[in-house]
Design a protein around this motif. Structure first.
Motif, PDB file in Angstrom:
ATOM      1  N   ASN A   1       0.827  -1.201   0.000  1.00  0.00           N
ATOM      2  CA  ASN A   1       0.000   0.000   0.000  1.00  0.00           C
ATOM      3  C   ASN A   1       0.865   1.256   0.000  1.00  0.00           C
ATOM      4  OD1 ASN A   1      -3.006   0.867   0.638  1.00  0.00           O
ATOM      5  ND2 ASN A   1      -1.703   2.188   1.870  1.00  0.00           N
ATOM      6  N   TYR A   2       0.569   2.181  -0.928  1.00  0.00           N
ATOM      7  CA  TYR A   2       1.241   3.481  -0.942  1.00  0.00           C
ATOM      8  C   TYR A   2       0.192   4.575  -0.724  1.00  0.00           C
ATOM      9  CZ  TYR A   2       3.189   7.864  -2.531  1.00  0.00           C
ATOM     10  OH  TYR A   2       3.556   9.185  -2.593  1.00  0.00           O
ATOM     11  N   THR A   3       0.484   5.511   0.176  1.00  0.00           N
ATOM     12  CA  THR A   3      -0.411   6.636   0.441  1.00  0.00           C
ATOM     13  C   THR A   3       0.390   7.926   0.525  1.00  0.00           C
ATOM     14  OG1 THR A   3      -1.837   5.175   1.756  1.00  0.00           O
ATOM     15  CG2 THR A   3      -2.249   7.539   1.908  1.00  0.00           C
ATOM     16  N   PHE A   4      -0.114   8.939  -0.160  1.00  0.00           N
ATOM     17  CA  PHE A   4       0.428  10.291  -0.055  1.00  0.00           C
ATOM     18  C   PHE A   4      -0.597  11.145   0.676  1.00  0.00           C
ATOM     19  CE2 PHE A   4       0.329  14.680  -1.518  1.00  0.00           C
ATOM     20  CZ  PHE A   4       1.641  15.080  -1.310  1.00  0.00           C
ATOM     21  N   GLY A   5      -0.159  11.863   1.697  1.00  0.00           N
ATOM     22  CA  GLY A   5      -1.079  12.717   2.447  1.00  0.00           C
ATOM     23  C   GLY A   5      -0.417  14.022   2.844  1.00  0.00           C
ATOM     24  N   GLN A   6      -1.238  14.977   3.218  1.00  0.00           N
ATOM     25  CA  GLN A   6      -0.752  16.258   3.712  1.00  0.00           C
ATOM     26  C   GLN A   6      -1.354  16.528   5.083  1.00  0.00           C
ATOM     27  OE1 GLN A   6      -1.808  19.049   0.515  1.00  0.00           O
ATOM     28  NE2 GLN A   6       0.335  19.079  -0.088  1.00  0.00           N
TER      29      GLN A   6
END
Length: 261
Positions: free
Chosen positions: A67-72
């Motif tokens: 799983n890859y997640t990009f968040g701010q």
């Protein structure tokens, strides 16, 4: 840290060799953060999150995914209801890049198109790494905080940290082998510097430059009254920051003939 990533990938590959079906999907949602600049509201969304995953389903109950997640995430003292926090006047924003291997358990046997259950609640637990880089806006510019060593660290803290995701969700097989998934999951990274704040104010004369000194203690920007005396409390003294992703995923399952039996 790269060795830790390689270890996670080896775990995922070894699981995949014995699995039955592939599944791919994408995620869209929000990010929250708990730490020195948000101490009391665990569900305060401060940015968006997007992601993608590749999953192997062992049977109708167990699966593992890469799983890859990009968040701010972000935080600002000037939005606090606490006057002491507002006086501190710190702020930050961080982009998170998370790669994790996550195991899932379905409470009901769930095989899209081939099974009798069209929905199931599930839980998950995993391990991964997260990259982070706290920044702050100051006098019309945006600056990386890590190299400024704003708490007098002997060297900049790491750009990456191990992280441990866990959470709950709900899956629904809405059409053929297509799935709609809602989930909420916390992350415990091994760092207290997602927000560049952790311990005490430093001796300002020992900081690298004027910018480091200015962003270490921002309490007097509006009043002229600076509160950051050396050794006084700057952070909340909690050992680690945390963050959370919440949102919806759509996935497609490649159901093999073995799943029907």
């Amino acid at each position: 840290m790269p060795k830790f990533v390689s270890f996670l990938l080896l775990i995922f590959i070894s699981f995949s060799l014995h699995a039955q079906t592939w599944e791919v999907g994408g995620f869209l949602g929000g990010s929250t953060y708990m730490g020195d600049l948000n101490q009391n509201n665990p569900v305060k969304v401060s940015g968006f999150a997007v992601g993608a995953f590749v999953k192997r389903n062992f049977d109708g109950y167990f699966s593992a995914k890469l799983n890859y997640t990009f968040g701010q995430i972000s935080g600002a003292d000037n939005s606090s209801h606490n006057p002491q926090i507002r006086q501190r006047n710190l702020s930050f924003n961080t982009q998170l890049n998370e790669l994790a291997v996550i195991g899932e358990f379905n409470f009901l046997k769930y095989i899209p198109q081939a099974g009798e259950n069209r929905y199931t609640p599930f839980i998950y637990l995993g391990a991964g790494v997260v990259g982070y880089n706290p920044r702050a806006d100051y006098q019309g510019g945006t600056y990386d905080l890590r190299p400024l060593m704003t708490e007098g660290q002997p060297k900049p803290y790491s750009k990456m940290a191990p992280t441990f995701p866990y959470g709950v969700g709900f899956k629904y097989n809405f059409s053929g082998t297509w799935n709609l998934i809602a989930d909420i999951g916390y992350r415990h990274p091994f760092t207290d510097y997602l927000d560049d704040v952790s311990g005490n104010y430093p001796v300002k004369s020992k900081l690298p430059d004027d910018l480091s000194r200015a962003l270490s203690d921002r309490s007097g920007e509006n009043t002229g009254n600076y509160i950051g005396s050396p050794g006084s409390q700057r952070g909340d003294y909690r050992p680690k920051d945390t963050y959370m992703f919440v949102g919806l995923s759509i996935s497609y399952t490649f159901v093999s003939s073995k799943c029907y039996y």
